[in-house]
Scaffold this motif. Structure first.
Motif, short mmCIF file in Angstrom:
data_model
loop_
_atom_site.label_atom_id
_atom_site.label_comp_id
_atom_site.label_asym_id
_atom_site.label_seq_id
_atom_site.Cartn_x
_atom_site.Cartn_y
_atom_site.Cartn_z
N VAL A 1 11.27 2.92 -0.79
CA VAL A 1 10.01 3.76 -1.29
C VAL A 1 8.94 3.74 -0.36
CG1 VAL A 1 8.63 3.61 -3.33
CG2 VAL A 1 10.99 2.53 -3.49
N SER A 2 8.51 5.04 -0.41
CA SER A 2 7.39 5.48 0.56
C SER A 2 6.25 5.98 0.05
CB SER A 2 7.81 6.03 1.57
OG SER A 2 6.56 6.68 2.58
N TYR A 3 5.13 5.36 -0.18
CA TYR A 3 4.00 6.08 -0.87
C TYR A 3 2.92 6.38 0.22
CZ TYR A 3 -0.34 6.76 -3.92
OH TYR A 3 -1.21 7.27 -4.41
N LYS B 1 -2.75 9.68 -1.87
CA LYS B 1 -3.34 10.67 -2.72
C LYS B 1 -4.02 11.72 -1.72
CE LYS B 1 -6.83 12.03 -5.96
NZ LYS B 1 -6.93 13.56 -5.28
N GLU C 1 10.28 9.26 -1.76
CA GLU C 1 9.07 9.56 -1.23
C GLU C 1 7.92 9.81 -2.31
OE1 GLU C 1 7.59 9.67 1.85
OE2 GLU C 1 9.48 9.36 2.97
N ILE C 2 6.88 9.31 -2.46
CA ILE C 2 5.77 9.44 -3.39
C ILE C 2 4.48 9.75 -2.99
CG2 ILE C 2 4.63 8.41 -5.48
CD1 ILE C 2 6.83 6.29 -5.42
N ALA C 3 3.98 11.17 -3.51
CA ALA C 3 2.80 11.40 -3.31
C ALA C 3 1.80 11.91 -4.48
CB ALA C 3 2.80 12.71 -2.00
N PHE D 1 1.87 13.28 -9.56
CA PHE D 1 2.61 12.40 -8.69
C PHE D 1 3.99 13.49 -8.43
CE2 PHE D 1 0.47 8.86 -10.38
CZ PHE D 1 0.13 8.13 -9.20
N LEU E 1 7.46 12.90 -6.88
CA LEU E 1 8.65 12.23 -6.20
C LEU E 1 9.71 12.98 -5.80
CD1 LEU E 1 7.21 10.77 -8.70
CD2 LEU E 1 8.74 8.81 -8.26
#
Length: 140
Positions: free
Chosen positions: A53-55, A58, A85-87, A93, A95
């Motif tokens: 999991v890659s954040y 913001k 991938e989370i941004a 958000f 994903l």
């Protein structure tokens, strides 16, 4: 005990681990030896990892944010496990589930979890990425 650790301890342990790997790589005389070590670490990681999991964080585009629908970071999947991938941008958000297999099992389970908890979402797109079957010399 994991919850007792401080962030400083985690960062120091990771930095020390990278230092040891770097020293091991630098101790080898040829690129072939270094590639062999890298391949070994890659195979080991594939055997123990189930997902990454890659954040990204913001995005901070100030006034322009209201014109941005999503913020995506696209990368290749890692090994035989999914990468998420989370941004975040404009109060939303994004994903991306990137996986080396076609089953929708993980995405469907995640969607159900959101629905069960009353969280609304937009499924923007599903894309099948076809890449050439390239065999690298150290991945044999």
């Amino acid at each position: 005990m994991v919850f007792v650790q401080t962030m400083d301890e985690i960062v120091l342990a990771a930095a020390n681990g990278m230092k040891m790997v770097t020293q091991m790589l630098l101790s080898k005389e040829t690129d072939q030896e270094r590639l062999g070590i890298a391949a070994y670490f890659g195979k080991s990681a594939e055997q123990i990892l189930t997902a990454t999991v890659s954040y990204v964080g913001k995005a901070n585009y100030k006034e322009a944010e209201k014109y941005i629908r999503d913020f995506r970071t696209w990368t290749g999947s890692s090994g035989n496990y999914p990468l998420i991938e989370i941004a975040a941008v404009n109060g939303r958000f994004t994903l991306d589930f990137i996986q080396p297999f076609s089953s929708p099992l993980i995405v469907n389970a995640f969607s159900k979890e959101l629905e069960d908890n009353g969280i609304t979402y937009d499924l923007q797109d599903v894309t099948r990425l076809d890449v050439p079957n390239i065999q690298l010399p150290w991945s044999k």
